[in-house]
Design a protein around this motif. Structure first.
Motif, short mmCIF file in Angstrom:
data_model
loop_
_atom_site.label_atom_id
_atom_site.label_comp_id
_atom_site.label_asym_id
_atom_site.label_seq_id
_atom_site.Cartn_x
_atom_site.Cartn_y
_atom_site.Cartn_z
N VAL A 279 64.75 -10.07 51.56
CA VAL A 279 65.05 -9.35 53.06
C VAL A 279 66.07 -8.21 52.67
O VAL A 279 66.21 -7.27 53.83
CB VAL A 279 65.77 -10.30 53.68
N GLY A 280 66.25 -7.84 51.54
CA GLY A 280 66.98 -6.61 50.80
C GLY A 280 66.60 -6.16 49.56
O GLY A 280 66.21 -7.13 48.99
N ALA A 281 66.23 -5.12 49.53
CA ALA A 281 65.56 -4.40 48.05
C ALA A 281 66.13 -3.13 47.88
O ALA A 281 66.24 -2.45 48.74
CB ALA A 281 64.08 -4.48 48.14
N ALA A 282 66.04 -2.63 46.58
CA ALA A 282 66.32 -1.52 46.05
C ALA A 282 65.31 -1.23 44.96
O ALA A 282 64.73 -1.95 44.45
CB ALA A 282 67.74 -1.48 45.42
N TYR A 283 65.02 0.25 44.71
CA TYR A 283 63.97 0.51 43.87
C TYR A 283 64.75 1.54 43.10
O TYR A 283 65.36 2.54 43.19
CB TYR A 283 63.02 1.51 44.49
N VAL A 284 64.41 1.30 41.60
CA VAL A 284 65.17 2.13 40.38
C VAL A 284 63.74 2.74 39.85
O VAL A 284 63.07 2.21 39.25
CB VAL A 284 65.81 1.14 39.76
N GLY A 285 64.03 3.98 39.45
CA GLY A 285 62.89 4.76 38.94
C GLY A 285 63.57 6.32 38.48
O GLY A 285 64.95 6.58 38.65
N ASP A 286 62.81 7.01 37.91
CA ASP A 286 63.12 8.12 37.11
C ASP A 286 62.56 9.52 37.61
O ASP A 286 62.92 10.68 37.04
CB ASP A 286 62.97 8.18 35.42
N SER A 287 61.62 9.54 38.46
CA SER A 287 60.67 10.58 38.64
C SER A 287 60.58 10.82 39.76
O SER A 287 60.99 10.31 40.86
CB SER A 287 59.43 10.35 37.98
N GLU A 288 59.89 12.10 40.21
CA GLU A 288 59.23 12.63 41.47
C GLU A 288 58.30 11.51 41.95
O GLU A 288 58.60 11.35 43.33
CB GLU A 288 58.63 13.89 41.38
N VAL A 289 57.58 10.98 41.40
CA VAL A 289 56.77 9.81 41.99
C VAL A 289 57.47 8.83 42.69
O VAL A 289 57.39 8.27 43.69
CB VAL A 289 55.84 9.40 40.81
N ASP A 290 58.50 8.43 41.87
CA ASP A 290 59.33 7.37 42.08
C ASP A 290 60.20 7.42 43.37
O ASP A 290 60.37 6.66 44.37
CB ASP A 290 60.27 6.81 40.93
N ALA A 291 60.91 8.78 43.36
CA ALA A 291 61.56 9.34 44.74
C ALA A 291 60.79 9.15 45.82
O ALA A 291 61.09 8.70 47.02
CB ALA A 291 62.11 10.44 44.23
N VAL B 83 67.82 16.95 39.55
CA VAL B 83 68.27 15.81 40.35
C VAL B 83 68.61 16.30 41.77
O VAL B 83 68.16 15.61 42.72
CB VAL B 83 69.38 15.47 39.65
N GLU B 84 69.30 17.24 42.13
CA GLU B 84 69.56 17.77 43.48
C GLU B 84 68.43 17.70 44.39
O GLU B 84 68.41 17.61 45.62
CB GLU B 84 70.60 18.88 43.40
N GLU B 85 67.19 17.95 43.87
CA GLU B 85 65.97 18.22 44.67
C GLU B 85 65.23 17.13 44.81
O GLU B 85 64.32 16.98 45.68
CB GLU B 85 65.19 19.29 44.23
N LEU B 86 65.75 15.96 44.20
CA LEU B 86 64.86 14.73 44.53
C LEU B 86 65.90 14.10 45.58
O LEU B 86 66.94 13.63 45.39
CB LEU B 86 64.83 13.87 43.09
N PRO B 87 64.94 13.35 46.48
CA PRO B 87 65.71 12.42 47.63
C PRO B 87 66.14 11.02 46.60
O PRO B 87 65.24 10.54 46.03
CB PRO B 87 64.81 12.16 48.67
#
Length: 220
Positions: free
Chosen positions: A160-172, A194-198
């Motif tokens: 019912v709650g989740a977070a996603y962890v990634g490193d890339s543009e694709v992940d963002a 970094v500042e340009e990735l959500p």
């Protein structure tokens, strides 16, 4: 109430670029195609094996040769599943995963790496024991940044709650489209500042991730 943390793999949990680089160059050198540097190969990672091969050939002016691309992809995939010996987890990954499991969180992997290669490298590194669900780039008809694989993992876990962890543009992009909080690992394979990735949080050391996850999940 079940809560989950879903991870990307290459460039997030593991530094697999050396193995990917070696496998690609092996196939290219069979055809007298100039090899790539490790930095070049790292920049091609993220959208799955087929796109990786396409980018390699495109960089050598060979993107129009569909037959060559198919042959190179087939041979690359044959090597890829066993390409595990130069791959290492990033510092602190195992301790972080232990901490998240100790907090009662369900863990999963959502990667564009082929399913067979994903299973092989997780087993080789002893990380497979942490994950309840593992989805590769060929598990479904679509792959990241389509949000469907990430959403399917969360549904499968009943979280019912989740977070996603990634490193890339694709992940963002995947996290944004799935409307899931995103923690950006800044030491991976991204090409964009970094500042340009959500992202909802960023970290450069896995020691910091458990506290970030608690905050993201609490925010809901």
């Amino acid at each position: 109430m079940r809560r989950a943390v879903v991870f990307d793999l290459d460039g997030t949990l593991i530094d697999s670029a050396p193995d990917i680089h070696a496998a690609a160059n092996t196939v290219l050198e069979r055809r007298d195609i100039a090899p790539f540097t490790l930095a070049e190969a790292r920049g091609f990672v993220g959208h799955g094996a087929a796109v990786f091969v396409e980018r390699c050939l495109s960089a050598r002016g060979l993107s129009e040769d569909a037959a060559l691309q198919a042959q190179v992809l087939e041979e690359f995939l044959e090597l890829y599943e066993g390409a595990v010996h130069q791959t290492r987890p990033y510092p602190g990954v195992a301790a972080c995963l232990d901490a998240l499991v100790a907090e009662g969180l369900d863990l999963a992997v959502c990667t564009n790496k082929p399913e067979g290669a994903t299973a092989a490298v997780l087993a080789h590194l002893g990380l497979d024991r942490y994950f309840d669900v593992v989805v590769g780039g060929d598990t479904f008809a679509v792959r990241k940044p389509d949000p469907a694989p990430l959403r399917e993992i969360i549904a499968c876990l009943g979280a019912v709650g989740a977070a996603y962890v990634g490193d890339s543009e694709v992940d963002a992009e995947t996290a944004a489209r799935a409307e899931v909080p995103f923690a950006l690992y800044t030491e991976g394979y991204r090409q964009t500042p970094v500042e340009e990735l959500p992202h909802d949080a960023r970290f450069e050391a896995f020691d910091d991730l458990p506290a970030i996850v608690r905050r993201l999940l609490a925010a809901g």
